[in-house]
Every structure is written in structure tokens, then in C-alpha cells.
Design a protein around this motif. Structure first.
Motif, PDB file in Angstrom:
ATOM      1  N   GLN A 132       0.851  -1.187   0.000  1.00  0.00           N
ATOM      2  CA  GLN A 132       0.000   0.000   0.000  1.00  0.00           C
ATOM      3  C   GLN A 132       0.892   1.244   0.000  1.00  0.00           C
ATOM      4  OE1 GLN A 132      -3.288  -0.016  -0.134  1.00  0.00           O
ATOM      5  NE2 GLN A 132      -3.284   2.209  -0.169  1.00  0.00           N
ATOM      6  N   PRO A 133       0.955   2.003  -1.116  1.00  0.00           N
ATOM      7  CA  PRO A 133       1.974   3.055  -1.218  1.00  0.00           C
ATOM      8  C   PRO A 133       1.707   4.231  -0.290  1.00  0.00           C
ATOM      9  CG  PRO A 133       1.013   2.536  -3.371  1.00  0.00           C
ATOM     10  CD  PRO A 133       0.148   1.898  -2.327  1.00  0.00           C
ATOM     11  N   GLY A 134       2.781   4.920   0.075  1.00  0.00           N
ATOM     12  CA  GLY A 134       2.700   6.220   0.728  1.00  0.00           C
ATOM     13  C   GLY A 134       2.740   7.331  -0.308  1.00  0.00           C
ATOM     14  N   ILE A 370       2.000   7.218  -8.712  1.00  0.00           N
ATOM     15  CA  ILE A 370       2.480   6.718  -7.422  1.00  0.00           C
ATOM     16  C   ILE A 370       1.456   5.787  -6.789  1.00  0.00           C
ATOM     17  CG2 ILE A 370       3.947   8.725  -7.030  1.00  0.00           C
ATOM     18  CD1 ILE A 370       1.917   9.604  -4.869  1.00  0.00           C
TER      19      ILE A 370
ATOM     20  N   GLN B 132      -6.659   1.835  -6.298  1.00  0.00           N
ATOM     21  CA  GLN B 132      -6.703   1.220  -4.978  1.00  0.00           C
ATOM     22  C   GLN B 132      -7.565  -0.047  -5.045  1.00  0.00           C
ATOM     23  OE1 GLN B 132      -5.068   2.388  -2.328  1.00  0.00           O
ATOM     24  NE2 GLN B 132      -5.788   0.614  -1.197  1.00  0.00           N
ATOM     25  N   ALA B 314      -4.537   6.852   0.398  1.00  0.00           N
ATOM     26  CA  ALA B 314      -3.393   7.704   0.065  1.00  0.00           C
ATOM     27  C   ALA B 314      -3.152   7.732  -1.441  1.00  0.00           C
ATOM     28  CB  ALA B 314      -2.151   7.202   0.794  1.00  0.00           C
ATOM     29  N   ALA B 315      -3.324   6.591  -2.094  1.00  0.00           N
ATOM     30  CA  ALA B 315      -3.037   6.528  -3.531  1.00  0.00           C
ATOM     31  C   ALA B 315      -4.017   7.400  -4.322  1.00  0.00           C
ATOM     32  CB  ALA B 315      -3.107   5.081  -4.011  1.00  0.00           C
ATOM     33  N   ALA B 318      -3.378  11.052  -3.622  1.00  0.00           N
ATOM     34  CA  ALA B 318      -2.185  11.537  -4.333  1.00  0.00           C
ATOM     35  C   ALA B 318      -2.513  11.853  -5.791  1.00  0.00           C
ATOM     36  CB  ALA B 318      -1.074  10.492  -4.254  1.00  0.00           C
ATOM     37  N   GLU B 371      -2.676  -7.104  -4.291  1.00  0.00           N
ATOM     38  CA  GLU B 371      -2.312  -5.771  -3.822  1.00  0.00           C
ATOM     39  C   GLU B 371      -2.199  -4.786  -4.976  1.00  0.00           C
ATOM     40  OE1 GLU B 371      -0.513  -8.473  -3.421  1.00  0.00           O
ATOM     41  OE2 GLU B 371       1.280  -8.184  -4.628  1.00  0.00           O
TER      42      GLU B 371
END
Lengths: 430, 430
Positions: A132-134, A370, B132, B314-315, B318, B371
Motif C-alpha cells: 500500500q503506497p505512501g 504513485i 486502490q 493515500a493513492a 495523491a 495488492e
């Protein structure tokens, strides 16, 4: 981007006093304030400046005599936010409350501090060092991922925020982000750096690893953190091996073509390169590794997930739930397969006289966006076997982003691997 | 897995009455209860059985005479959870409250109902149809992703839960999951299916698309949903084009080798295949498309994100924040580049007499793990230009999962594309 000098140069200048510590640290903090809003390599920390300056002043007071200064005196380092650091909360890229994750300081963080390093801050990690990206962006092109899960550590070194950062790898979380960001990433042999105090993903697969801008800096950093480091002088020229077969064909066609050009240039530069048919069971290895990872991940998170499942992302929860469904017998079979795989690869190294396997550090350069940290599939075998790997920047892809050469030696040959990587870095005509 | 018959067969049997509706629907609901716990194609709905059975009874009461029954009489369909459906909340894979996302029913859902279809339920989507992932697994191998963002719709058809499902594509969210799950996915020309009532990602790039088990079923479904559908009889054998160059080299080496074997088999089966150097600006196109997507995504979510930012992953956050930083001028330039790209590709089709471009439907087969939904990069050009594409299952990769052949025709040639795809499906010796 104002790129910091390499660790070897900065560490020498700070120890000798030719670079006074306080103005250097203030400049690094200023740079971080100015530039990290775009990169987001570090986890925000309101009191960072006061904390770091106090630590720096304590170092100055403790080591007035340059001759007594430790190897990393005053060197700012980035610490992936799954390592506990006294005085800084551990968030692990998760919404789980930090007090739940709190524990004594990680052993390697304490070693870094004993060696005089200053913790510049916690770097952004994918949630619990999984997928799970930041919010971190690639300093080489902000529209692209820096890779992960050690996203912030790789980006911090590439951006010049610090000359050294530490991270972890369970499949490809050191090698891939280092390659995507155009820096050097080193994953030592399994167990060579003490993982105590790190939030595990899967204890039998996790490795602590390091990011620097060049191989000489990596040798310095490794010598402080790896158990019983024995520097190697004059390692000679390594015999390189290319692992032909379905493993390599997982790379993108573009990435594989770039790798083959790199192989040709290595041969033109005088390296002996042997092609060996290897890893024909790559599908089974990929499955075994991911099954073992999910199984151990479920154990690592058993108590936290029971109490805080709603604070896990869907992707991380799915990984844990997959692991909950894997039997101990299946996991034991995976672990047996893992041991056999290392024996088989090392048998090929002996048979063909190969010192270093070379391969693409990722399927291609860092993808745009991202939302994903990219595919770790090129890193998996060398993490599965616990063999040491180092990636060095070796070219640029069509999208303008860096490509890395992944070099892997036999288990325990960490010192030789870094010495050989220095030979390649030195003689390879990039 | 109990695979349902194809849409054409089921629809005919239900219309004629040779398959009575109520027992069929009860059997499909039983199958869903028994098997969707593992696949998680559908969003859970406590009252599903009562709602669907009531809808079925209403159909039975309304159409006692088989001769009057509409084309999709009694056919259960899966609806990606970004389409509004009266009586079922819209969650869009998001933690934002459903009442915030509520709006009148989507136009194409109303058409499906008018044609007699029964909404079996909402299918899992990646958060707001971006990256996501949700919890859905690939019915062909539960350890693998079904692809995304239309994850649940593709998995539902592949699992045999329903013979038809609808989704959307902004980069590759129809073609990729269809290929990963081994079914047929059709993305019509831009605008050919009315997107009113769908939660947009980026209105100038979003397409409504469809999943079925075979091409004939897709022709039936498309005829009900695409504006002004004009069936094509005897389309002749299409001239196929391979877009050589850096676009193709984005595929994995294994995926590209499999594609080249498919090309050879198509030639052996009598198809004319022309290789044309194309898409040399693929890096610029990839960047243009993703920049435009982020820019429009930020506009789509402006009000929701202002009020509910903390409920976005977060993805996705972003992506929106990236879009907020893109200027109107830059987005306009991207949109201009988009129009030019379509003209250039269609000029090559005219010059070389190409009817259908063929390409790999994804960089390889579905990767292990859920994922990530996999890389949409092979789909991007045909979505960028708005050209219609259909993917048909055409082989199996080393990991045992399906591979798709992505077929793209000129803008507006939807009827011909499906007719040609039927020729390929019929004559291609899989």
C-alpha cells in the motif's frame, strides 16, 4: 535538486572538522524544508529541527577531539518508519495508533547512533512495508513512483536529503526503489544486519538494507552495520553470470533489451560473462515466496489485526487474510523449497565458476504514477535465497528514468560482493 | 467453478421459456452465496435475494407472453459499483458515505432494466475506479488479481455468476481484467454508451464497457447498450496490423513472445498480418494521458475531496493532489495531443489498409497477489484515442493464467470490430 556529496566524503569532512557540523546540519534541515514538500520522502515531524539540532549539539559536546570521533559522526540518516527510534513515533505507514506499535529502539538504529549518526527523521514506508503506497515521489521525476516499500529512504538519498538511509526488503523493497531512484541499494545476506526492533513483515524473509549514492559509501555504511565485517582488498575481477530462462523473461522487453546492452558493454569492458540456464522453476518460487510471506505476515499481525482490522488498508488486510488461510504444513514446505533453491543456485555458481549473478534490478524503469510501487519480481529469487544483492545505476530508460544492475553473490559473500561492485562501478563505462 | 452458459444461450432460453425464470434465478443466487465468499466479485448486499426475486416476479407478471419479452429478459447482470442503481447504494470502493455519492440511476442501467435484465448486484471496483484495489480475487486462480478497476465485473462473468456485467475504462479497466480472467471485454468507441449517472474518473477519457464469455454474447449486449447499433453481417476477413516499436516492448518478454506466437498462428490460419512501425511517442502519450486523467480526476472530486479527504486512500488522494497541480493550459495541450494521436493512428490504418490492430491485452498474465491490479500500459493508446477495443482469450501463460488478444478498430467501427472479432474467435485455432 541539490545533491549531497557521498557518505564517504561527508563523513570524512565532518570527522576531520573541515566541515563544521552545525552549519552543515542547518543547511540539510533547510534543504529538507524547502524540497521535501514535493518529494515527501520523510514523515512530517513538527519538532524535527529542535530534536536534530539538540542531538548535533550533544555530539559536538561529546566529541571535541576529531581523533575520537566515530565513523558516522554527524551524518544525517533516514530511517524507514518500521524501525523503532527512541523519541520518534513509529507509524509504519499505517493508521494503527503509534502506541500500539511502540517498542524498544531497533538494534541497528542504536548502532548508527553509537557511530555518531544523526537521525534526520523517519522515512515514508508503504503500509507495514507491504504494497500500500505512501505519498513519496521519485526525485528524478516527481510524476513517477520511487518504488517501495522503502520509498522514502530511497527518495531521501536520491534527493540529497541525507547520504545514508536504511530500509528493509522482503521481496524487492531495497533493490527496486534504489534502481528506480538511480542510487545504490544493498541487501546483505539474510541475518547479516540485526533486525531486532524492526516491525517484521515475514521474519524468515525480511532483510535490513541500506541506500547510498555510491559503492564506496556503501562499504563504509555496511562496515558499521553488518556483523563482523571483514573488508576485502583487491577482490580481482568477478566472473559474471547471466541467469537465462523464464526468470529473465519476466522483465519488460525494453528492460531486457537494455540489460542485454549492458551485458555487451560489460564484456567490451573486459568482464567474463557466462550465460547459465537457471531458475526454470520461477513460477513455483514466486508462489512459494509469496505464500510464505502471507503466512508469516498473518502471524506478525495476529494481535494488531484482531484489534485494529478496520485501520488496515484493503490490500494489506487481504494479504493477512490470505495468510490466515495457509496451513503450517504448506508454509513448512515453502521454507524447505527456499533452502533447496539456495543450494541449487550456489551449486550452479560452483559448477560454472560464477562470482556474481547480474540481472535487471526491476522489470523496467520507474513507472509513472504513485499508485503502485512497481513490480518486485526481478528481486524475488535473491531475497528468497537470502543471497546478498547490490544494485548500481547503469543506464537510463526511454522514459528518462534510471535503470539498475542487480548483482548477487553467494550467501555470506557480502564483503566480496561490495568489492566486486566497486570494480564494476569503477570500470563500467556508463 | 460452475460456469454459466453464455449470454446468447441463456437469454434465448429465458425468453422462450425453455428455461423458467424463477428456478434459474434461485440457482444463480444459490451459486453466488456458495462461491462469492472466495471470489468477492460482488459488494455484499443483505437483501439481495429478496430484491432480485421480487424483480424477477415483476418481470414474470409483466411479460406472460414469451413473444413480448425484451432481449435480456431475466438475465442477471453485474453492475460496477460506480454506476448508480435505484434502490442499491453506490459506494465506489470508497469510505466516503454513500449518501454523498447518491444520484439518479445511470442511463445504461435503466436501459438494461428496460431490456429485461435483473440487477444481480453491485460489483467490486477499485476505489473510485482508479488504482486502490478491492478484495476481489481471480476466479481462474484465487491467489491472483482479477485486474482492475472493473475487478468484480470481470470476476463475476468469469466465475459464471452472471453472463453479462458492465464496467468502465479510463486507461485499461475493461481490457486488462477481461484478459486476466479469460473472458471477452469490449470497450466501445468513446461516447458510444451513455455514461450519464456513472461516477466519472475523467470525463474525456472514461468509457462504459462490457464483459461476456464470448463474442456473440458481446454482440447481443452491445446491440442493447450502444447508440444506434447497426449489426454487420459477413464482415469478411480483417487485415490485421501489429504496432511495432516501443509500445509493444512495454510488454514483458514472456508476454511479447506469447503474442508473437499468436501472430504466427493467426498467419497460419490465413489472416493477413502487416507490421507497422507505430507509437514511437508512447512515452509522451503515456504522460499526456495520465496528466489529463489526474487533472480531470481533481475536478470530478473537487467537492467530495474538500469535505472527505480523510476518507480517501493515500493513492487516490495523491492522484487528486497531482491533478490539482496541473494547469488548465497543460491539460488543454494534452487534449490536443490526444486528438492528433487518433488522427495519426487512423492515417496509418488507411495507408496500410489495416482493419484491426492486434496487441497483447496486458504486459503478461495476471500477477500473483491482489495488492495491485496490474499494469494498464498496453491498453492506454486505444483508450487515449477513444478507438473501440475488444479482448478475446487466446492462450495461457506459464503461470497457468489466461492471455488476451487486444483488437482495436478505427473510431466508430464498433459493429465491424465485433464482427471481425467473431471471425478471429471462430477461426483462430486456440
Amino acid at each position: 535538486m541539490n545533491h549531497a556529496a557521498s557518505l564517504t566524503h561527508i563523513a570524512a569532512a565532518l570527522r576531520s572538522g573541515s566541515q563544521p557540523l552545525l552549519p552543515y546540519i542547518e543547511q540539510m534541515l533547510d534543504q529538507l524544508d524547502a524540497e521535501d514538500g514535493a518529494v515527501q520522502a520523510f514523515v512530517p515531524e513538527p519538532d524535527r529541527r529542535a530534536r536534530v539540532l539538540a542531538d548535533a549539539q550533544a555530539l559536538i559536546d561529546r566529541y571535541p577531539d576529531p581523533a575520537s570521533r566515530p565513523l558516522l559522526y554527524g551524518v544525517p540518516v533516514g530511517i524507514k518508519d518500521i524501525f523503532r527510534v527512541d523519541g520518534v513515533p513509529t507509524r509504519a505507514g499505517s493508521a494503527v495508533p503509534p502506541d500500539v506499535l511502540a517498542a524498544p529502539e531497533a538494534a541497528c538504529v542504536s548502532i548508527l547512533k553509537q557511530q555518531g549518526a544523526l537521525v534526520l527523521g523517519k522515512t515514508v514506508t508503504a503500509e507495514f512495508a507491504c504494497f500500500q503506497p505512501g505519498p513519496t515521489r521519485n526525485p528524478r521525476n516527481l510524476a513517477h513512483t520511487p518504488g517501495g516499500s522503502s520509498s522514502g529512504s530511497a527518495a531521501a538519498v536520491a534527493a540529497g536529503f541525507c547520504p545514508l538511509a536504511i530500509g528493509t526488503q522482503t521481496i524487492g523493497s531495497i533493490t527496486r526503489p534504489a534502481a528506480f531512484c538511480g542510487i545504490v541499494g544493498f541487501k546483505p545476506s539474510y541475518g547479516r544486519i540485526d533486525p531486532a526492533g524492526v516491525i517484521y513483515v515475514a521474519p524468515s524473509l525480511d532483510h535490513v538494507g541500506l541506500f547510498t549514492q555510491d559503492v564506496a559509501s556503501m562499504q563504509l555504511a555496511a562496515s558499521t552495520l553488518c556483523r563482523d565485517w571483514q573488508p576485502v582488498e583487491n577482490p580481482g575481477q568477478p566472473v559474471l553470470g547471466v541467469p537465462d530462462g523464464p526468470y529473465l523473461r519476466q522483465a519488460s522487453a525494453e528492460g531486457l533489451a537494455a540489460f542485454e546492452r549492458q551485458v555487451e558493454r560489460l564484456q567490451a569492458a573486459g568482464f567474463v560473462v557466462k550465460r547459465v540456464s537457471l531458475l526454470h522453476d520461477i513460477e513455483a518460487m514466486n508462489h512459494r515466496h509469496r505464500e510464505l510471506m502471507a503466512y508469516e505476515m498473518a502471524q506478525t499481525h495476529q494481535a494488531w489485526f484482531a484489534d485494529h482490522a478496520e485501520q488496515y488498508s484493503a490490500a494489506t488486510a487481504a494479504l493477512i487474510e490470505r495468510g490466515q488461510g495457509i496451513s503450517r504444513v504448506a508454509a513448512q514446505a515453502d521454507a524447505n523449497g527456499q533452502r533447496i533453491a539456495r543450494q541449487q543456485i550456489e551449486a550452479h555458481m560452483l559448477e560454472h565458476g560464477i562470482d556474481v549473478w547480474i540481472s535487471p534490478a526491476a522489470v523496467g524503469a520507474a513507472p509513472e504514477g504513485i499508485e503502485s510501487t512497481g513490480d518486485p519480481v526481478m528481486n524475488l529469487p535473491w531475497n528468497h535465497t537470502g543471497q546478498p544483492t547490490i544494485t548500481i545505476p547503469i543506464g537510463v530508460a526511454a522514459n528518462g528514468l534510471p535503470l539498475g544492475l542487480q548483482c548477487s553473490a553467494a550467501f555470506g559473500q557480502d564483503e566480496h560482493l561490495l568489492a566486486w561492485a566497486a570494480v564494476i562501478e569503477d570500470r563500467f563505462p556508463i
